[in-house]
Design a protein around this motif. Sequence first.
Motif, mmCIF file in Angstrom:
data_model
loop_
_atom_site.group_PDB
_atom_site.id
_atom_site.type_symbol
_atom_site.label_atom_id
_atom_site.label_comp_id
_atom_site.label_asym_id
_atom_site.label_seq_id
_atom_site.Cartn_x
_atom_site.Cartn_y
_atom_site.Cartn_z
ATOM 1 N N ILE A 152 0.850 -1.217 -0.049
ATOM 2 C CA ILE A 152 -0.090 -0.126 0.102
ATOM 3 C C ILE A 152 0.961 1.181 -0.082
ATOM 4 N N LEU A 153 2.026 1.235 0.861
ATOM 5 C CA LEU A 153 2.907 2.339 0.964
ATOM 6 C C LEU A 153 3.732 2.632 -0.462
ATOM 7 N N ALA A 154 3.980 1.329 -1.123
ATOM 8 C CA ALA A 154 4.591 1.733 -2.424
ATOM 9 C C ALA A 154 3.445 2.288 -3.392
ATOM 10 N N LEU A 155 2.494 1.904 -3.597
ATOM 11 C CA LEU A 155 1.571 2.503 -4.469
ATOM 12 C C LEU A 155 0.913 3.703 -4.085
ATOM 13 N N ALA A 156 0.907 4.150 -2.873
ATOM 14 C CA ALA A 156 0.812 5.487 -2.443
ATOM 15 C C ALA A 156 1.920 6.488 -3.219
ATOM 16 N N ILE A 157 3.390 6.089 -2.740
ATOM 17 C CA ILE A 157 4.237 6.690 -3.299
ATOM 18 C C ILE A 157 4.322 6.800 -4.779
ATOM 19 N N GLY A 158 3.991 5.810 -5.407
ATOM 20 C CA GLY A 158 4.158 5.765 -6.906
ATOM 21 C C GLY A 158 3.015 6.828 -7.296
ATOM 22 N N TYR A 159 1.900 6.591 -6.976
ATOM 23 C CA TYR A 159 0.611 7.447 -7.505
ATOM 24 C C TYR A 159 0.870 8.694 -7.094
ATOM 25 N N SER A 160 1.376 9.234 -6.178
ATOM 26 C CA SER A 160 1.148 10.632 -5.444
ATOM 27 C C SER A 160 1.843 11.491 -6.524
ATOM 28 N N ALA A 161 2.871 10.989 -7.219
ATOM 29 C CA ALA A 161 3.740 11.881 -8.074
ATOM 30 C C ALA A 161 2.906 12.097 -9.438
ATOM 31 N N PHE A 162 1.875 10.985 -9.661
ATOM 32 C CA PHE A 162 1.140 11.490 -10.831
ATOM 33 C C PHE A 162 -0.153 12.347 -10.372
ATOM 34 N N ILE A 163 -0.500 12.000 -9.318
ATOM 35 C CA ILE A 163 -1.721 12.768 -8.703
ATOM 36 C C ILE A 163 -1.380 14.317 -8.515
ATOM 37 N N ALA A 164 0.004 14.272 -8.125
ATOM 38 C CA ALA A 164 0.390 15.821 -7.819
ATOM 39 C C ALA A 164 0.389 16.580 -9.008
ATOM 40 N N GLU A 165 0.539 16.202 -10.162
ATOM 41 C CA GLU A 165 0.429 16.824 -11.461
ATOM 42 C C GLU A 165 -0.801 17.215 -11.672
ATOM 43 N N VAL A 166 -1.928 16.124 -11.528
ATOM 44 C CA VAL A 166 -2.913 16.430 -11.769
ATOM 45 C C VAL A 166 -3.704 17.583 -11.028
ATOM 46 N N PHE A 167 -3.216 17.769 -9.418
ATOM 47 C CA PHE A 167 -3.785 18.804 -8.705
ATOM 48 C C PHE A 167 -3.157 20.157 -9.138
ATOM 49 N N ARG A 168 -1.897 20.110 -9.657
ATOM 50 C CA ARG A 168 -1.071 21.223 -10.065
ATOM 51 C C ARG A 168 -1.780 21.961 -11.263
ATOM 52 N N ALA A 169 -2.046 20.945 -12.305
ATOM 53 C CA ALA A 169 -2.682 21.488 -13.385
ATOM 54 C C ALA A 169 -4.129 21.981 -13.164
ATOM 55 N N GLY A 170 -4.757 21.422 -12.277
ATOM 56 C CA GLY A 170 -5.799 21.945 -11.776
ATOM 57 C C GLY A 170 -6.074 23.256 -11.271
ATOM 58 N N ILE A 171 -4.884 23.466 -10.444
ATOM 59 C CA ILE A 171 -4.849 24.664 -9.687
ATOM 60 C C ILE A 171 -4.528 25.903 -10.550
ATOM 61 N N GLN A 172 -3.632 25.397 -11.453
ATOM 62 C CA GLN A 172 -3.065 26.585 -12.384
ATOM 63 C C GLN A 172 -4.071 26.893 -13.364
ATOM 64 N N SER A 173 -5.030 26.320 -13.629
ATOM 65 C CA SER A 173 -6.224 26.367 -14.428
ATOM 66 C C SER A 173 -7.322 27.672 -14.033
ATOM 67 N N VAL A 174 -6.952 27.722 -12.836
ATOM 68 C CA VAL A 174 -8.008 28.799 -12.320
ATOM 69 C C VAL A 174 -7.540 29.945 -12.825
ATOM 70 N N ASP A 175 -8.524 31.126 -13.128
ATOM 71 C CA ASP A 175 -7.981 32.237 -13.562
ATOM 72 C C ASP A 175 -7.457 33.011 -12.706
ATOM 73 N N PRO A 176 -6.507 33.507 -12.882
ATOM 74 C CA PRO A 176 -5.471 34.546 -11.761
ATOM 75 C C PRO A 176 -6.196 35.568 -11.400
ATOM 76 N N GLY A 177 -7.227 36.283 -12.240
ATOM 77 C CA GLY A 177 -7.875 37.424 -11.720
ATOM 78 C C GLY A 177 -8.945 36.967 -10.733
ATOM 79 N N GLN A 178 -9.434 35.790 -10.434
ATOM 80 C CA GLN A 178 -10.145 35.332 -9.234
ATOM 81 C C GLN A 178 -9.310 35.550 -8.204
ATOM 82 N N ILE A 179 -8.103 34.835 -8.141
ATOM 83 C CA ILE A 179 -7.424 34.930 -6.832
ATOM 84 C C ILE A 179 -7.030 36.286 -6.674
ATOM 85 N N GLU A 180 -6.768 37.271 -7.571
ATOM 86 C CA GLU A 180 -6.434 38.710 -7.355
ATOM 87 C C GLU A 180 -7.654 39.187 -6.635
#
Length: 264
Positions: free
Chosen positions: A137-165
């Motif tokens: 379980i630990l190994a799968l969590a470590i392995g998939y955390s790297a791919f899921i991190a990119e999913v989260f990063r892309a989703g967060i960066q897709s938000v309009d910067p004007g909304q954050i400002e």
Amino acid sequence: MLGPAPQEKDFPYWLVLLICIGVWLGYRVWADDLYAQVATTLSRGIKITVLVTLVGFAMASVAGLLLALMSLSKSIFLRQIARAYIEIIRGIPIIVLLLYVAFVIAPALVVAINWILDPLGLERLRTRDFPLLWRAILALAIGYSAFIAEVFRAGIQSVDPGQIEAAEALGLNRWRRFRHVVFPQAIRTILPPLGNDFVAMVKDSSLVSVLGVADITQLGKVTAAGNFKYFETYNVVALIYLTLTITLSLLLRRFEAKMRQTPT
């Protein structure tokens, strides 16, 4: 010029074919004593597969979100740590990571814990006290955390910067901006690929069989080695995995369709 194919209106002939195959295999399981015996044996591995998938994916999602936030941090130190972790882990095959975590990282963790327990006068742990199931379980969590991190990063960066400002101009601190502005909008982008990763983990959970964890695949290997009925045994193994993954995929498609219909 040809326009885009109306894929969403296509009748799912492939699904009808798979249902027919599934019905045939289901009938064989019901009518054939050998298939029934194999199915009964393999059913004991379903809960292990589900446990590995659910716990591993939950751990990977939490770690992935933290990594995504680190990679978007203003601190170059945090960004470099996150990028190094993501690129290294993504470059290692899951099966190699399973073996490395099981026989290198897990014993190292036991040694580290013993360094803490010794001054306290508590009983030392042994490497065998770390079950292979949780190493997997630990190994799968470590392995998939790297791919899921990119999913989260892309989703967060897709938000309009004007909304954050705008949220910053209203005086919201960083946590409140993320909770009330960024994440609710990013989740619409994040959920579809996150769901795909969940389906992929259901399949990759079969790799834990290399450690002897009694999941569906491992029980299938043991059963086939005992009865020498490889065709029948692996038919049932494939049927169980197809049932799990196709059911999840269809549910995700319906969920995505509802997401698209929901107004922003």
